[in-house]
Structure formats: structure tokens, C-alpha cells
Design a protein around this motif. Structure first.
Motif, short mmCIF file in Angstrom:
data_model
loop_
_atom_site.label_atom_id
_atom_site.label_comp_id
_atom_site.label_asym_id
_atom_site.label_seq_id
_atom_site.Cartn_x
_atom_site.Cartn_y
_atom_site.Cartn_z
N LEU A 94 0.83 -1.20 0.00
CA LEU A 94 0.00 0.00 0.00
C LEU A 94 0.87 1.26 0.00
CD1 LEU A 94 -2.55 -1.22 2.68
CD2 LEU A 94 -3.15 -0.70 0.30
N MET A 95 1.87 1.27 0.83
CA MET A 95 2.79 2.40 0.87
C MET A 95 3.47 2.61 -0.48
SD MET A 95 2.92 4.08 3.79
CE MET A 95 4.54 4.87 3.71
N GLY A 96 3.90 1.51 -1.08
CA GLY A 96 4.57 1.61 -2.37
C GLY A 96 3.70 2.25 -3.43
N HIS A 97 2.43 1.87 -3.47
CA HIS A 97 1.52 2.43 -4.48
C HIS A 97 1.22 3.90 -4.20
CE1 HIS A 97 0.71 -1.09 -6.89
NE2 HIS A 97 0.47 -1.82 -5.81
N SER A 98 1.06 4.27 -2.94
CA SER A 98 0.80 5.68 -2.62
C SER A 98 2.01 6.55 -2.93
CB SER A 98 0.40 5.82 -1.15
OG SER A 98 -0.91 5.35 -0.93
N VAL A 99 3.19 6.06 -2.61
CA VAL A 99 4.41 6.81 -2.90
C VAL A 99 4.61 6.92 -4.41
CG1 VAL A 99 6.93 6.70 -2.74
CG2 VAL A 99 5.53 6.32 -0.70
N ALA A 100 4.38 5.84 -5.14
CA ALA A 100 4.55 5.88 -6.59
C ALA A 100 3.61 6.88 -7.24
CB ALA A 100 4.32 4.49 -7.18
N ALA A 101 2.44 7.08 -6.62
CA ALA A 101 1.47 8.05 -7.15
C ALA A 101 1.78 9.48 -6.71
CB ALA A 101 0.06 7.67 -6.71
N GLY A 102 2.80 9.66 -5.88
CA GLY A 102 3.21 10.99 -5.45
C GLY A 102 2.30 11.63 -4.42
N ILE A 103 1.50 10.83 -3.70
CA ILE A 103 0.60 11.43 -2.70
C ILE A 103 1.42 12.07 -1.58
CG2 ILE A 103 -1.37 11.01 -1.20
CD1 ILE A 103 -2.11 8.62 -2.80
N HIS A 104 2.66 11.66 -1.42
CA HIS A 104 3.50 12.19 -0.34
C HIS A 104 4.32 13.40 -0.77
CE1 HIS A 104 6.39 10.16 -2.78
NE2 HIS A 104 7.39 10.44 -1.96
N ASN A 105 4.35 13.75 -2.06
CA ASN A 105 5.27 14.82 -2.46
C ASN A 105 4.83 15.65 -3.66
OD1 ASN A 105 5.74 13.21 -4.72
ND2 ASN A 105 7.81 12.58 -4.09
N SER A 106 3.71 15.32 -4.31
CA SER A 106 3.40 15.94 -5.60
C SER A 106 2.96 17.39 -5.51
CB SER A 106 2.32 15.13 -6.31
OG SER A 106 1.15 15.02 -5.52
N THR A 107 2.74 17.91 -4.30
CA THR A 107 2.39 19.33 -4.19
C THR A 107 3.62 20.22 -4.04
OG1 THR A 107 2.11 19.10 -1.79
CG2 THR A 107 0.14 18.81 -3.18
N TRP A 108 4.82 19.60 -4.10
CA TRP A 108 6.07 20.35 -3.97
C TRP A 108 6.94 20.15 -5.21
CZ3 TRP A 108 5.24 23.28 0.02
CH2 TRP A 108 4.57 22.78 1.14
N THR A 109 7.75 21.14 -5.52
CA THR A 109 8.79 20.95 -6.54
C THR A 109 9.95 20.20 -5.91
OG1 THR A 109 9.98 22.99 -6.00
CG2 THR A 109 8.12 23.17 -7.56
N LYS A 110 10.95 19.89 -6.70
CA LYS A 110 12.11 19.15 -6.18
C LYS A 110 12.94 19.97 -5.20
CE LYS A 110 12.52 15.91 -9.99
NZ LYS A 110 13.38 15.34 -11.08
N THR A 111 12.70 21.29 -5.17
CA THR A 111 13.42 22.13 -4.21
C THR A 111 12.59 22.44 -2.98
OG1 THR A 111 12.67 24.17 -5.29
CG2 THR A 111 14.74 23.21 -6.07
N GLY A 112 11.34 21.99 -2.96
CA GLY A 112 10.49 22.22 -1.81
C GLY A 112 9.57 23.42 -1.93
#
Length: 548
Positions: A94-112
Motif C-alpha cells: 500500500l505504501m509503495g503504491h501511494s508513494v509511486a502516485a506521489g501522494i507524499h510529495n506531488s504538491t512540492w517541486t524538487k526544491t520544496g
């Protein structure tokens, strides 16, 4: 000849499993709310996500992750302190699929920096769908995403960790974060002697060169398996925020000693712990003495996710109840065609449609706030309002969904039992109902003109809806009273329903009118099914909720 009962009697009058569905395309209120909040370009992305998370395989992973909760392994075989938390493989999937979908980071650019461009709405739709399948694993997902907002107060720390946070590779290894393909972050605020009152924290931070040594405890530390945590501790200049990794810079395990995992009512797939710090290594985030100001940037985002998760849980409760009612026969009719059951389900569908429109409208404010002061004011005033109302209504709603399914809803084989246990935590985490109401009063006190402008905007957006002018007048009159704290809950609830009517009016005006008529313009029944909806309205609501 003796009659014998068949060893495998036929199963009659039971609904088929609700699985292998597209959680996005089958949800017209969600599709329309996402489009009207400027994220229509993500339709294919959302549908792909909805098909994956609506599959029987993901449903099974959710079940396994909850029936096999995490286990604390305090020591290794040789007696060395490890403080590791072990999970069932389904949790990691479950964690792998959520991370792959960017739910943990997609609202940020690579610089934050904030990604903008409807990234909040796009992500929220995925979070909403994932919550319908398994909500517990979303705790570290939401905290990892939200931590970036707090880490921005210490740019050099953010610059170190952001490349790893920005990865969409899930890496569950127990190794230093700097050696990982991707990382997750948790949070430690609450202590035994003071939950909400974090100023009473006694955990102490002592400067040690450029770093700090932290000693003390946390009564609740969420997601203790994470690679690092944001914690509050008392430094020389007062309560401060710190970045505490699981490993020290020399590669040794940091002095974060997990005492036990909490035995919670729900949220069983996710670990929460009691912990002691014994001169644990940490880096300061933000100024000394400004810990609350720093970490509240994270809390604002986790509050948003509490509301999204509860909206998703209610959506799941609705469709499981409706699916069952459409297949279950009683008294020569399907349950869904019985007038009283139809009224109950339609009233529930109206509530979910309003909640969905409201949380997506809030997410649009998060998208626009950096460039639009009016949207920033909407975000500040309405984030606690939305969290209060959506999270408070979820447990009762899910109980009603269980009742629609009868005994089938009250057994552990039903996903509704898990949803029912899960829902209350979102109203408790990140500030209880009273705290949310106090935050609304603070927003009015600190930025009254901007807040009144938000209220006026809601009046404009609900013009012509029954009961809306009186509701707005009641909210303004009550929240500005000298003794407003005593009556804040009623006013905040009315403000939430006014905002929901405004959001729904953008998505589906006829249903906004029905919502306003049954919630704002008359005495509200405390039970679903008490709203007077026509048969045509009921069938329209249920057809949008789950097409046949």
C-alpha cells in the motif's frame, strides 16, 4: 428417505462484492468537483489510480494490513537496542503504491517550493480514493508531505532531505535516510502532561555544536517507523521545532527508544507509539522559541488531509450501502426501491456530495493562496471549519451506512466495521473539535476584515439558496459576540454548511438548493432520511453517487 441439508447451500439474496471498480469514473460528484476546481487535465491519471485502488487486489491488501497490525521489535537477537517496527507485506505494498502516485510529495517541486497548477486538488482526489480502501497507511504519507512546509523554516535542512522526499521510490529499509531511495517523516508533539497544550511540554533540547541533544518523552509519536521526525522540545529560548533522524550522522541508531505501540480503537495498520529520547541527536528547524509557529505550517496541511480522509471514508460507506441495497431484496422489492430506504440513502448521498465539493474547494484555496490574498484568507478561516464539520459527521454517517447493510455491515468481514473504527481519529488528530473552533475565533481576531470578506464571498456564492442569508447572519452575529467561545461550535457548524452549500452550488446547483433547503432553511433532522426529498431528487442523487 431422510432429508439432509446440503453441505454447500446456495447463497441467495446477497450483494456481490463491491470491487474491481473505477473509484474515480464511477464517482460523478468527485469528477465534477475536481474539474470545477481546475484539475480536469488529470482525468486519465485519476482514472488509472481509481481502477488500481478499486481493484479486488487492493481491497485484499487493505484487509491484510489491518488484520496483521505492526509489531514492535525493541531488541535484536544479541540484546542490542533496535526499536524497529515490523509490518505485514500488504502494508508495504500500500505504501509503495501511494508513494509511486506521489501522494507524499506531488504538491512540492524538487526544491520544496509549492508546485501550484492545481497540484493540491489533483493530489487530494487520489488521497480521497486511497482512503476508501485503507486509511491507516496514509498517516506517514500525509506527514511526509506536510513536513516540507515546516522544514522550509530551515532551508539548509530542507535542501539536504528534499531530494530524498522528492523520490517516488518507496524504501522500507531500516538504514539512515541519506542512504535510502525515498524517505518518510513523522511527528512528535503530544506529552503525558499536556496534549493540545504543547506549551506545557517538558522535553528538553540542549545545544551541542550545530546540533542539539534532546531528552524527554512523547505520549503519542505518530508513525514511529519513519526515517525522521519533527518534534517539539524546550530550548533555551523556549519551545522549538527539531528534525530528529532515526540514525545519527555516524550511522549509529539514534537514542529514540520506543516504549510500546498504542492499542488504538482503529487505525490499526498504522503504528503510533510512546517514546523516550535519551540525548537524541536533532537539528533545529526554525528559530528557537518559535516551535509552534514552525510546526503549525505542517499541521495546517495534515488538518486538510484529515478532512479529505473522512470525506473518502463516507464516500466508501455510501457506495457500499447503496450497492448492497440495489441487490438486496425485501418485501418484493430491492431495498434501494423502498421509499424509506431510498430517502435515507439519498440524504446520505447529498451529504457526501456536499463534503466532496467542500474539501476540493478548500484544496483549490491551498493551490491559489501563494498568489491570491483572498484565497489565503479562505484557507486560514475555513481549514479548521472544514476539518471540524467533515470529521465530526463521519462516525455517525458510517454508523448509518452499517445499518443500511444490517448484520452484513456489523461483521468484521465488512469494510464498514474498519471505516467506523477509523473515522473518529481524524477529529481527534491535529486538533480536536474545540481546538478547531478556537482557531476560527483566532482567525477572526487576527484578521477580521479578511475573514468577513470570506463570509461575504460565501453570501454571494449562495445567493438565492434557501436559508443561506439567515445562516450567514447567524454566523457573523454569533462569532463576533463577546462570549463567542461558549457558542462557537454551533456557529462553526453553520459556517461549514454555508461553505458546503457555496462549494456545491458551483458543482451542481440543484443539489446545492436541496442541501441548503434541508440543512440551512429548516430544523435539521438528527437522522439521515429526515430530509424531505422528492423521488426524482432521490433517484438523481443516487444515480450520481453510483451509476447503475
Amino acid at each position: 428417505m431422510t432429508n439432509r441439508i446440503s453441505a454447500n447451500p446456495a447463497v441467495l439474496n446477497q450483494s456481490p462484492p463491491y470491487e474491481d471498480v473505477d473509484l474515480f469514473a464511477s464517482d460523478r460528484p468527485l469528477v465534477e468537483a475536481v474539474a470545477l476546481n481546475e484539475a480536469s487535465s488529470a482525468y486519465v491519471e485519476h482514472s488509472d489510480f481509481g481502477q488500481l485502488w478499486g481493484s479486488a487486489a487492493m481491497t485484499e491488501r487493505g484487509r491484510l494490513a489491518n488484520e496483521n497490525p505492526p509489531q514492535l521489535k525493541t531488541f535484536d537477537a544479541r540484546g542490542n537496542r533496535r526499536d524497529e517496527v515490523e509490518f505485514h507485506p500488504a502494508y508495504h505494498e500500500l505504501m509503495g503504491h501511494s508513494v509511486a502516485a506521489g501522494i507524499h510529495n506531488s504538491t512540492w517541486t524538487k526544491t520544496g517550493a509549492p508546485a501550484g497548477r492545481a497540484s493540491e486538488v489533483t493530489r487530494a482526489a487520489k488521497f480521497y480514493m486511497a482512503a476508501q480502501v485503507e486509511t491507516g497507511h496514509l498517516c506517514p504519507i500525509t506527514m511526509t508531505r506536510a513536513s516540507v512546509a515546516a522544514l522550509a523554516a530551515q532551508p539548509e535542512v530542507l535542501a539536504q532531505v528534499m531530494p530524498v522526499i522528492a523520490s517516488r521510490d518507496y524504501d522500507s529499509r531500516f538504514v539512515p535516510w541519506s542512504a535510502k531511495r525515498g524517505m518518510t517523516l513523522g511527528m512528535g508533539m503530544t506529552e503525558k502532561q499536556g496534549g493540545t497544550d504543547v506549551r506545557s511540554n517538558i522535553t528538553a533540547a540542549t545545544r551541542d555544536g550545530e546540533a542539539y541533544r534532546i531528552s524527554g518523552h512523547k505520549w503519542f509519536m505518530s508513525a514511529p517507523m519513519c526515517d525522521a521526525f519533527l518534534v517539539l522540545a524546550q530550548a533555551d529560548d523556549g519551545l522549538s521545532c527539531f528534525f530528529m533522524p532515526r540514525f545519527r550522522p555516524d550511522g549509529s541508531v539514534n537514542a529514540i527508544e520506543l516504549q510500546r505501540l498504542k492499542n488504538k480503537v482503529g487505525n490499526r495498520s498504522n503504528a503510533s507509539s510512546e517514546v523516550e529520547f535519551k540525548d537524541a541527536y536533532a537539528l533545529r528547524v526554525g528559530e528557537e522559541g518559535k516551535g509552534i509557529r514552525t510546526i503549525i505550517q505542517m499541521v495546517q496541511l495534515t488538518r486538510q488531509d484529515c478532512a479529505i480522509a473522512c470525506a473518502g471514508l463516507m464516500r466508501s460507506g455510501l457506495v457500499h450501502a447503496l450497492h448492497h441495497a440495489r441487490h438486496r431484496g425485501a418485501f418484493q422489492k430491492h431495498l434501494a426501491d423502498q421509499p424509506m430506504m431510498q430517502s435515507v440513502l439519498a440524504d446520505m448521498a447529498l451529504h457526501v456530495e456536499a463534503c466532496t465539493a467542500l474539501v476540493m474547494r478548500l484544496c483549490r484555496a491551498f493551490d491559489r493562496a501563494p498568489e491570491d490574498p483572498a484565497e489565503a484568507a479562505y484557507l486560514r478561516l475555513l481549514t479548521p471549519v472544514v476539518k471540524y464539520w467533515v470529521c465530526k459527521t463521519a462516525p455517525g454517517f458510517l454508523y448509518e451506512a452499517m445499518e443500511c447493510m444490517g448484520g452484513n455491515g456489523y461483521v468484521e468481514e465488512s469494510i464498514l466495521a474498519r471505516h467506523y473504527r477509523e473515522a473518529p481519529v481524524n477529529a481527534i488528530w491535529e486538533g480536536s473539535g474545540n481546538v478547531m473552533c478556537l482557531d476560527v475565533l483566532r482567525a477572526l481576531g487576527r484578521d477580521g476584515e479578511a475573514s468577513i470578506a470570506v463570509l461575504q464571498e460565501l453570501v454571494d456564492e449562495t445567493r438565492g439558496l434557501p436559508g443561506a442569508p439567515d445562516a450567514a447572519s447567524f454566523v457573523a452575529r454569533t462569532l463576533l459576540r463577546p462570549d463567542s467561545e461558549r457558542v462557537a461550535r454551533q456557529a462553526v457548524e453553520s459556517l461549514a454548511m454555508l461553505a458546503a452549500a457555496a462549494a456545491l452550488n458551483l458543482v451542481h446547483p440543484p443539489h446545492a438548493e436541496a442541501f441548503a433547503k434541508t440543512r440551512l432553511d429548516s430544523a435539521r433532522s438528527t437522522m439521515y432520511g429526515g430530509a424531505e426529498l422528492t423521488e426524482a431528487q432521490s433517484r438523481g442523487l443516487l444515480g450520481r453517487a453510483l451509476p447503475q
